[in-house]
Design a protein around this motif. Structure first.
Motif: not given
Length: 138
Positions: A9-13, A80-81, A83, A96
């Motif tokens: 994701s844009p925040e992390r693997r 995109e997002r 979790l 969301w």
């Protein structure tokens, strides 16, 4: 038989491992990627992505969209997002869904159907991971 899988994701693997299979919520329908798969690139819809691990277990991730690149030896999902499904709280899920509703509200007239579908898919994803969709007005 195993293939390499990456979920980013844009925040992390979120995942980088050898897996037996990955069930992907594709925009045109769900699909399973396994070793030897014909190369394909597909867009994602909001849904639950399931990794089938080599030891027979499963890992579930909530994704809100993105792309998957499937090949014979590896699969990469650029979300995109995303979790782990167990980390999606009611508050995160509500955010969301609110974001999806905002996109639908602001969508140009010629894209209103796809924007409404985004909201419907987001609501369905919540039901699949055990969260309350609060039956939104579409």
């Amino acid at each position: 038989m195993a293939m390499r899988f990456e979920l980013v994701s844009p925040e992390r693997r979120l995942a980088s491992k050898d897996v037996r299979a990955v069930r992907i919520p594709g925009a045109d329908g769900d699909l399973a990627a396994m070793e030897g798969h014909t190369p394909v690139v597909t867009s994602l819809r909001p849904g639950v992505l399931v990794i089938e691990t080599e030891d027979g277990g499963e890992e579930r991730f909530a994704v809100t969209g993105g792309f998957a690149e499937i090949g014979p030896d590896s699969t990469t999902v650029l979300a995109e997002r995303a979790l782990p499904a167990s980390d999606v709280t009611q508050e995160v899920y509500d955010d969301w869904v609110a974001d999806a509703r905002g996109q639908a509200k602001d969508a140009p007239q010629d894209t209103i159907d796809s924007a409404t579908k985004l909201v419907e898919d987001m609501v369905a994803m919540g039901g699949h991971i055990g969260l309350d969709p609060k039956q939104p007005n579409l």
